[in-house]
Design an enzyme around this catalytic site. Structure first.
Site, PDB file in Angstrom:
ATOM      1  CG  HIS A  74      -1.854   1.120   1.337  1.00 54.93           C
ATOM      2  ND1 HIS A  74      -2.858   1.370   0.430  1.00 54.93           N
ATOM      3  CD2 HIS A  74      -1.942   2.103   2.278  1.00 54.93           C
ATOM      4  CE1 HIS A  74      -3.521   2.448   0.792  1.00 54.93           C
ATOM      5  NE2 HIS A  74      -2.987   2.919   1.913  1.00 54.93           N
ATOM      6  CD  GLN A  76       7.565   0.833  -2.031  1.00 53.40           C
ATOM      7  OE1 GLN A  76       7.916   1.494  -1.068  1.00 53.40           O
ATOM      8  NE2 GLN A  76       8.156   0.946  -3.188  1.00 53.40           N
ATOM      9  CG  HIS A  78      -0.545   5.867  -0.681  1.00 55.42           C
ATOM     10  ND1 HIS A  78      -1.376   6.951  -0.803  1.00 55.42           N
ATOM     11  CD2 HIS A  78      -1.268   4.918  -0.052  1.00 55.42           C
ATOM     12  CE1 HIS A  78      -2.540   6.675  -0.279  1.00 55.42           C
ATOM     13  NE2 HIS A  78      -2.508   5.433   0.191  1.00 55.42           N
TER      14      HIS A  78
END
Length: 113
Positions: A74, A76, A78
């Protein structure tokens, strides 16, 4: 690896996205110096997220393996999204500058007639 480290990536990536979109809104309003300031702030946030990511990579290179969790994925996601959006918004700001310049020229010509 602590969740705090992972959340640092999410935080900086989110801040970068917010700054980039603030920059786009400033450009849409014709305030290009303000847009540049927001884009510089977005770049600083991306750099901070990259530093955290680099630390994670260095730890892994030193043999300190990290279990891959959904939270890391998650984070990464973003960061990659923030990078892509910032790059796109930088191009959009340049387009707004060009549109503004052309509009100003067109108005100048129209006023002369």
């Amino acid at each position: 690896m602590t969740e705090e480290v992972i959340f640092a990536i999410i935080l900086h990536a989110g801040n970068a996205r917010a700054e980039a979109y603030d920059g786009l809104r400033a450009a849409q309003a014709g305030d290009f110096p303000k847009a540049a300031g927001h884009l510089a702030a977005a770049e600083a946030e991306i750099s901070a997220a990259h530093r955290v990511q680099a630390d994670m990579l260095q730890q892994e290179a030193q043999g300190k393996k990290t279990d891959i969790s959904l939270l890391i994925v998650h984070a990464q996601d973003h960061l990659m999204t923030a990078l892509a959006e910032k790059t796109l918004i930088e191009n959009m700001v340049e387009m707004h500058k060009t549109i503004r310049q052309l509009t100003d020229k067109l108005e100048a010509v129209t006023c002369q007639e």
